[in-house]
Write an enzyme that holds these catalytic residues in place. Structure first.
Site, PDB file in Angstrom:
ATOM      1  N   TYR A  59     -44.759  65.566 -53.731  1.00 41.73           N
ATOM      2  CA  TYR A  59     -45.018  66.751 -52.901  1.00 41.73           C
ATOM      3  C   TYR A  59     -44.664  68.010 -53.688  1.00 41.73           C
ATOM      4  CZ  TYR A  59     -44.496  70.118 -49.054  1.00 41.73           C
ATOM      5  OH  TYR A  59     -44.592  71.219 -48.236  1.00 41.73           O
ATOM      6  N   ARG A 111     -58.399  68.049 -38.780  1.00 39.59           N
ATOM      7  CA  ARG A 111     -59.206  66.825 -38.662  1.00 39.59           C
ATOM      8  C   ARG A 111     -59.446  66.461 -37.210  1.00 39.59           C
ATOM      9  NH1 ARG A 111     -55.175  63.274 -41.917  1.00 39.59           N
ATOM     10  NH2 ARG A 111     -53.907  64.597 -40.568  1.00 39.59           N
ATOM     11  N   GLY A 156     -48.063  73.700 -35.508  1.00 45.83           N
ATOM     12  CA  GLY A 156     -47.124  74.209 -36.506  1.00 45.83           C
ATOM     13  C   GLY A 156     -47.447  75.603 -37.018  1.00 45.83           C
ATOM     14  N   ASN A 172     -53.416  76.616 -45.335  1.00 46.54           N
ATOM     15  CA  ASN A 172     -52.167  76.127 -44.760  1.00 46.54           C
ATOM     16  C   ASN A 172     -52.112  74.601 -44.683  1.00 46.54           C
ATOM     17  OD1 ASN A 172     -49.783  76.185 -42.735  1.00 46.54           O
ATOM     18  ND2 ASN A 172     -51.435  75.211 -41.561  1.00 46.54           N
TER      19      ASN A 172
END
Ligand code: NAP
Length: 250
Positions: free
Chosen positions: A157, A38, A17, A91
């Site tokens: 969010y 991760r 992304g 990010n």
């Protein structure tokens, strides 16, 4: 961008992304880029091709940015390997499909740990390492969201991204008060075609439907924005950028 050539950047969530597109651009402009996520596999897949192209280089690092101890290990690694950091692009971020009335507390905590606390740790550690290395013209770039400008139908969010707005401005004020020339920027995108919505909805159809409904932004559009912000002369601080698809009404 010449002044960033050979300098060190960190991009969190750099494997796919917006993060991946940003890593590619920064390497293109000659930066040494530590890209973390991760899962190491997609990062390792990027290395060979990117480092062959250059002129900069990419260094993968496994880090869960919701965990302070892993972030601190990553900054130790950067200090040992490069002795400095010049640019930090915060990010890594995510959303669960959750609500105030029926959501799970553990989901909310994870979102705040990653989207808010993890970013604060990265901001603090970046500035600490910049000061240690005598870097007074560094740049912290936070990837916010249009959902941090107006409350979306994902209030948790939105809450994390509203918090990030405040933190980006707070960082700017603290740096100014400290007579530092390190700059801080928040870039707030509308819809971008990435895995983000697929991950949130855990359902490909919902993401596909949204992406089909308008011409959305591409990850490269946000990476170009990062380059624009970094490319401004040192006395120009672009603090806040809102970027949305031309066809996005809300
Ligand atoms: N796409 C949009 O429409 C949109 C709009 C506005 C803002 N944004 C923001 O843009 C940023 C990037 O989103 P994206 O759309 O590029 O998402 P994405 O395609 O889902 O990519 C997320 C990246 O973050 C990494 N990541 C996730 N959890 C992490 C963790 N705990 N620690 C470290 N890395 C982690 C992922 O790798 P791993 O899973 O391997 O860790 C991946 O590299 C996010 O902050 C998001 O809120 C996106």
């Amino acid at each position: 961008m010449e002044r960033w050539n050979g300098k060190v950047a960190l991009v969190t969530g750099g494997s796919v992304g917006i993060g991946k597109a940003t890593v590619e651009k920064l390497v293109h402009y000659g930066m040494k880029v530590v890209a973390c996520a991760r899962n190491l596999e997609p990062l390792n897949e990027m290395v060979a091709e990117l480092n062959k192209k250059g002129p900069g280089e990419m260094v993968p690092f496994k880090c869960d940015c919701s965990k302070e101890e892993e972030i601190l290990e990553m900054f130790d690694f950067i200090k040992q390997k490069f002795g400095a950091i010049h640019v930090c692009v915060n990010n890594a971020g995510m959303s669960f499909e959750t609500s105030i009335l029926s959501g799970k507390t553990e989901d909310w905590k994870y979102m705040f740990d990653l989207n808010v606390i993890g970013v604060c740790v990265c901001m603090r550690e970046s500035v600490k390492l910049m000061k240690f290395a005598g870097v007074d013209d560094g740049h912290i770039i936070n990837i916010g969201s249009l959902a941090g400008k107006k409350v979306s139908n994902k209030p948790l969010y939105s809450g994390t991204k509203f918090a990030l707005q405040a933190l980006n401005e707070g960082l700017r004020m603290e740096l100014c008060a400290a007579k530092s020339h390190i700059r801080s920027t928040i870039i707030c995108p509308g819809f971008v075609v990435t895995d983000f919505l697929y991950r949130m909805y855990k359902n490909k159809e919902v993401g596909d439907k949204l992406f089909d409904s308008m011409e959305c932004l591409k990850s490269e559009d946000i990476a170009d924005c990062v380059i624009y912000v970094l490319g401004a002369p040192a006395h120009v601080e672009i603090n806040d950028v809102l970027i949305r698809p031309t066809e996005q009404a809300l």
